[in-house]
Design an enzyme around this catalytic site. Sequence first.
Site, PDB file in Angstrom:
ATOM      1  N   GLN A   9       0.818  -1.217   0.000  1.00  0.00           N
ATOM      2  CA  GLN A   9       0.000   0.000   0.000  1.00  0.00           C
ATOM      3  C   GLN A   9       0.850   1.265   0.000  1.00  0.00           C
ATOM      4  O   GLN A   9       0.323   2.368  -0.192  1.00  0.00           O
ATOM      5  CB  GLN A   9      -0.941   0.003   1.213  1.00  0.00           C
ATOM      6  CG  GLN A   9      -1.993  -1.087   1.202  1.00  0.00           C
ATOM      7  CD  GLN A   9      -3.024  -0.916   0.082  1.00  0.00           C
ATOM      8  OE1 GLN A   9      -3.119   0.134  -0.550  1.00  0.00           O
ATOM      9  NE2 GLN A   9      -3.800  -1.958  -0.169  1.00  0.00           N
ATOM     10  N   THR A  55       7.576 -20.260 -16.230  1.00  0.00           N
ATOM     11  CA  THR A  55       7.761 -19.230 -17.253  1.00  0.00           C
ATOM     12  C   THR A  55       7.168 -17.908 -16.779  1.00  0.00           C
ATOM     13  O   THR A  55       6.037 -17.855 -16.312  1.00  0.00           O
ATOM     14  CB  THR A  55       7.086 -19.663 -18.573  1.00  0.00           C
ATOM     15  OG1 THR A  55       7.658 -20.898 -19.003  1.00  0.00           O
ATOM     16  CG2 THR A  55       7.282 -18.611 -19.654  1.00  0.00           C
ATOM     17  N   CYS A  68      -9.132  -8.934   0.329  1.00  0.00           N
ATOM     18  CA  CYS A  68      -8.427 -10.198   0.082  1.00  0.00           C
ATOM     19  C   CYS A  68      -8.877 -11.313   1.012  1.00  0.00           C
ATOM     20  O   CYS A  68      -8.102 -12.159   1.421  1.00  0.00           O
ATOM     21  CB  CYS A  68      -6.920  -9.977   0.209  1.00  0.00           C
ATOM     22  SG  CYS A  68      -6.307  -8.726  -0.926  1.00  0.00           S
TER      23      CYS A  68
END
Length: 388
Positions: free
Chosen positions: A184, A243, A331
């Site tokens: 943040q 990857t 979240c």
Amino acid sequence: MAATRLYLDWNATAPLHPAARDAMLRAMDIQGNPNSVHGEGRAARAAVETARRQVARLTGAESAHVVFTSGATEAANMVLTPEFRMGRTPLLVSHLYISAVEHPAVREGGRFARDNVSEIPVTSDGTVDLFALEAMLAAHDKASGLPMVAIMIANNETGILQPVGEAAKLVQAAGGLFVVDAVQAAGRVPLDINAIGADFLIVSSHKIGGPKGAGALVSRGEVLMPKPLIHGGGQEKGHRSGTENTLAIIGFGAAAEAAAADFEVRNAAIGSLRNRLEAGMELAAPDVIIHGKGGARVPNTSFFTLPGLKSETGQIAFDLEGVAISAGSACSSGKVGESHVLVAMGCDPRLGALRISLGPTTTEADIDRAIAAFARIAGRRKLAGAAA
């Protein structure tokens, strides 16, 4: 015609920055795997390394010290581990100390056993209790392994800034490792991993206007590194196999470059808008409680309690007004529950709280619209109370 919705939940995720969008559109024509040696692969590798330099500049680090991940949560789980290496020599970290107001990604303790995780209390103003941290580090059993301390710079709910520089000195004196969640803080306060005194910084792409699905673990050096979380082909110098998400990384880099540009001017303007918002809310509802108002905060965040209004009810009420805000961290699978941050600060969590977070494109008109919505919601609350 329906009014345009107003987005004031930048701490949950920032809208994609135009520079990031443009960079990603151009990157769609890059065909190669960045780990291939042919021309197409080298072109992809060059784009990834450009992004690495851009993220490094945002954090005051060397580009070689940036490891790309799928996001801040993966970076946290990667670095919060008992197993490290100093070059080729194994290094054991025996205990993790985290502040009581950390984001769930850190609060879960990563790869440490729960018995080896301790919470550092915070004061009533929401900042970590440095005296408690010093005492905990003094009591740490060094024979069992090194201590690790993880403290965020800016709290995701309140926006309160933590004394990470002072904490770093205590951790260094104790011979421990210091991990700083800068998610943040990036783009909102100056970031320099060396000036902070952190061993590791955690940053996220989508919090600064990059795409979701990219983040980074930034280290102060290359010798001391955690045991890899993801094993495989040995990408990212063996620290994070798989990857690289080339498209997202390129967007992340462009967003990081934009976040570092015109830093002070941009944030001064956002801070003025936040102050305008809070003044308007206090005028409309004098009993509103603005958490952390008296202390240092990031300039874009206001976390407030409106007595008599539950978090869930308030969030829905604002949504019906066409204003997107949050009840705290986004979240936690969309759950709205008691804020562990308010609990840690000694506030009654049953009061609930709402978070408004601004961004570079927020305008005075947006703030006035948010104040008007707040006033209507506060008025309905009073009428509901009178009817009861």
